[in-house]
Design a protein around this motif. Structure first.
Motif, mmCIF file in Angstrom:
data_model
loop_
_atom_site.group_PDB
_atom_site.id
_atom_site.type_symbol
_atom_site.label_atom_id
_atom_site.label_comp_id
_atom_site.label_asym_id
_atom_site.label_seq_id
_atom_site.Cartn_x
_atom_site.Cartn_y
_atom_site.Cartn_z
ATOM 1 N N ILE A 1 0.942 -1.051 0.022
ATOM 2 C CA ILE A 1 0.010 -0.012 -0.209
ATOM 3 C C ILE A 1 0.705 1.217 0.046
ATOM 4 N N ASP A 2 1.918 1.062 0.839
ATOM 5 C CA ASP A 2 2.929 2.437 1.006
ATOM 6 C C ASP A 2 3.371 2.654 -0.530
ATOM 7 N N ALA A 3 3.888 1.455 -1.188
ATOM 8 C CA ALA A 3 4.457 1.536 -2.464
ATOM 9 C C ALA A 3 3.529 2.373 -3.374
ATOM 10 N N GLY A 4 2.232 2.031 -3.448
ATOM 11 C CA GLY A 4 1.368 2.802 -4.191
ATOM 12 C C GLY A 4 1.202 4.078 -4.152
ATOM 13 N N TRP A 5 1.204 4.496 -2.830
ATOM 14 C CA TRP A 5 1.060 5.758 -2.418
ATOM 15 C C TRP A 5 2.192 6.723 -2.624
ATOM 16 N N ASN A 6 3.279 6.199 -2.456
ATOM 17 C CA ASN A 6 4.821 6.824 -2.995
ATOM 18 C C ASN A 6 4.483 6.977 -4.399
ATOM 19 N N PHE A 7 4.277 6.007 -5.109
ATOM 20 C CA PHE A 7 4.388 5.965 -6.399
ATOM 21 C C PHE A 7 3.510 7.274 -6.922
ATOM 22 N N VAL A 8 2.248 7.233 -6.481
ATOM 23 C CA VAL A 8 1.040 8.347 -6.795
ATOM 24 C C VAL A 8 1.763 9.572 -6.306
ATOM 25 N N THR A 9 2.471 9.645 -5.133
ATOM 26 C CA THR A 9 3.062 10.977 -4.828
ATOM 27 C C THR A 9 4.109 11.648 -5.700
ATOM 28 N N VAL A 10 5.174 10.476 -5.962
ATOM 29 C CA VAL A 10 6.246 10.789 -6.815
ATOM 30 C C VAL A 10 5.531 11.249 -8.323
ATOM 31 N N LEU A 11 4.723 10.638 -8.690
ATOM 32 C CA LEU A 11 4.203 10.972 -9.958
ATOM 33 C C LEU A 11 3.599 12.526 -10.053
ATOM 34 N N SER A 12 2.854 12.770 -8.966
ATOM 35 C CA SER A 12 2.355 13.917 -8.777
ATOM 36 C C SER A 12 3.224 15.018 -8.899
ATOM 37 N N ILE A 13 4.425 14.894 -7.991
ATOM 38 C CA ILE A 13 5.310 15.824 -8.043
ATOM 39 C C ILE A 13 6.133 15.976 -9.331
ATOM 40 N N VAL A 14 6.291 14.826 -10.028
ATOM 41 C CA VAL A 14 7.286 14.881 -11.219
ATOM 42 C C VAL A 14 6.092 15.940 -12.340
ATOM 43 N N PHE A 15 4.751 15.439 -12.190
ATOM 44 C CA PHE A 15 3.925 16.084 -13.239
ATOM 45 C C PHE A 15 3.882 17.612 -13.030
ATOM 46 N N PHE A 16 3.668 17.908 -11.523
ATOM 47 C CA PHE A 16 3.698 19.222 -11.141
ATOM 48 C C PHE A 16 4.744 20.148 -11.685
ATOM 49 N N VAL A 17 6.024 19.421 -11.553
ATOM 50 C CA VAL A 17 7.149 20.223 -11.779
ATOM 51 C C VAL A 17 7.252 20.544 -13.514
ATOM 52 N N LEU A 18 6.961 19.403 -14.336
ATOM 53 C CA LEU A 18 6.777 19.430 -15.724
ATOM 54 C C LEU A 18 5.674 20.457 -16.215
ATOM 55 N N VAL A 19 4.374 20.456 -15.514
ATOM 56 C CA VAL A 19 3.539 21.420 -16.097
ATOM 57 C C VAL A 19 3.751 22.630 -15.619
ATOM 58 N N VAL A 20 4.061 23.046 -14.479
ATOM 59 C CA VAL A 20 4.288 24.419 -13.885
ATOM 60 C C VAL A 20 5.624 25.043 -14.716
ATOM 61 N N GLY A 21 6.606 24.081 -14.561
ATOM 62 C CA GLY A 21 7.679 24.594 -15.177
ATOM 63 C C GLY A 21 7.633 24.956 -16.726
ATOM 64 N N ALA A 22 6.998 24.232 -17.473
ATOM 65 C CA ALA A 22 6.586 24.426 -18.912
ATOM 66 C C ALA A 22 5.811 25.821 -18.884
ATOM 67 N N MET A 23 5.066 25.921 -18.174
ATOM 68 C CA MET A 23 3.875 27.073 -18.266
ATOM 69 C C MET A 23 4.965 28.381 -17.703
ATOM 70 N N PHE A 24 5.823 28.334 -16.717
ATOM 71 C CA PHE A 24 6.645 29.629 -16.458
ATOM 72 C C PHE A 24 7.744 29.940 -17.540
ATOM 73 N N THR A 25 8.280 28.546 -18.105
ATOM 74 C CA THR A 25 8.998 28.908 -19.292
ATOM 75 C C THR A 25 8.471 29.760 -20.330
ATOM 76 N N PHE A 26 7.389 29.185 -20.962
ATOM 77 C CA PHE A 26 6.612 29.700 -22.071
ATOM 78 C C PHE A 26 6.251 31.111 -21.575
ATOM 79 N N MET A 27 5.613 31.504 -20.395
ATOM 80 C CA MET A 27 5.279 32.729 -20.015
ATOM 81 C C MET A 27 6.589 33.775 -20.310
ATOM 82 N N TRP A 28 7.710 33.216 -19.719
ATOM 83 C CA TRP A 28 8.945 34.032 -19.923
ATOM 84 C C TRP A 28 9.481 34.149 -21.573
#
Ligand code: HEC
Ligand SMILES: [Cu+2]
Length: 318
Positions: free
Chosen positions: A26-53
């Motif tokens: 269960i913790d493996a599943g939870w960690n997987f979702v957490t890591v995935l969320s962080i990675v996609f947050f950085v990707l999406v928000v990173g791309a947003m700020f890059t293009f804005m600039w």
């Protein structure tokens, strides 16, 4: 009743101890979702700020960006990858759900009864306790029911949770993997004392668990009635609604109850053995003035010896 409860040990930064066979998965599943969320947050928000600039309006570049058309390749990538990831999550969740839903056939069965605001646990040899004691490395199946409203068994260290619903049975199981003391919590808001609806949980070596069961069974038959009554007062959670010190709770205090005249909706009654017995088995027969008829009936749950014991105990509270 709470001071006896053990403090829950918080070992991990995010999650409690891993004390059952489910915990790692269960913790493996939870960690997987957490890591995935962080990675996609950085990707999406990173791309947003890059293009804005990158495409900001400057004196050198005063034009608005031209309208963009489709880019099939890009759209395919951002559809296929998340879909595949959802597929992986689904498979992890489905396997874990199946494992948790079906108890092994050799599991030890313990009946759990929820009521406002306490738990009681009935063991295979007939012992009833307000503590959950389970052997280490054995599958344990809990069969849940409720006497009044929906409650929910939550054992965070074992990573299991299940509702206890009136009028039906639900089941859950786990295999404890270490000797640990912890606390079972109710996680379905069930009224005034919901947050006190806790029980101690002990994981024991199998031989010590067997010895405890035998001792508990013997104790009930050898104890003096008023002693047994005092234990039943805790075990059947009378104490959540009845005090022994004169202060009213949800129900009237037991102090000085025996022998007094009680005002009820059917008129005044003298409190004797017959009245006490009736009040325990069928509380709405005579409802004490100034109180709500919220006491659960104990008909069918207490043996005659236990009712006598409770009455003997109430008599001692002068
Ligand atoms: C959910 C709260 C609740 C629980 C648990 C509960 N009671 Fe009560 N009880 C009440 C209320 C409220 C009344 C008063 C209303 C009535 O008479 O039904 C009452 C009334 C009584 C009376 C009559 C008291 C009087 O002053 O005349 C007795 C005896 C009694 N309960 C015994 C018990 C015993 C023994 C248990 C445990 C096995 C128990 N109760 C568990 C709420 C509760
Ligand atoms: Cu509850």
């Amino acid at each position: 009743m709470n001071e006896k409860l053990n403090q829950i040990a918080i070992d991990g930064f995010f999650l409690p101890r891993q004390s059952s066979s489910f915990a790692h998965e269960i913790d493996a599943g939870w960690n997987f979702v957490t890591v995935l969320s962080i990675v996609f947050f950085v990707l999406v928000v990173g791309a947003m700020f890059t293009f804005m600039w990158k495409y900001r309006r400057t004196p050198a570049n005063p034009q608005a960006t031209s309208t963009l058309a489709h880019h099939f390749g890009l759209e395919a990538v951002w559809t296929v990858i998340p879909t595949a990831l959802c597929g992986v999550l689904f498979i992890m969740g489905w396997k874990g759900y199946l494992a948790a839903a079906v108890a092994p056939s050799d599991a030890i069965e313990i009946q759990v009864t929820a009521q406002k605001w306490a738990w009681s646990f009935a063991y295979p040899n007939g012992v009833i306790s307000n503590e959950l004691r389970v052997p280490k490395d054995k599958s344990v199946k809990l069969i849940l029911s409720s006497k009044d409203v929906i409650h929910s068994v939550y054992l965070p260290e074992f990573r299991v949770k299940q509702d206890a619903v009136p009028g039906t049975y639900t089941t859950m199981w786990f295999r404890a993997t270490e000797i640990v003391n912890t606390v079972l919590q109710c996680t379905e808001y069930c009224g005034q004392s919901h947050s006190n609806m806790l029980s101690n949980v002990f994981v024991m070596e199998l031989d010590r668990w067997n010895a405890w069961l035998e001792k508990a069974a013997a104790a009930d038959t050898s104890m003096k009635p008023e002693q047994l009554g005092e234990q039943l007062y805790t075990r059947f959670a009378c104490l959540t609604c009845h005090s022994t010190d004169g202060s009213p709770r949800v129900g009237p205090t037991f102090k000085g109850l025996f022998g007094k005249m009680e005002a009820c909706n059917t008129g005044a009654v003298k409190v004797d053995e017959a009245y006490l017995r009736e009040s325990i088995l069928n509380p709405t027969a005579k409802v004490v003035t100034g109180f709500q008829p919220v006491m659960p009936p104990f008909q069918g749950q207490l043996k005659d010896r236990e009712i006598d014991a409770l009455i003997a105990y109430i008599k001692t509270l002068k």
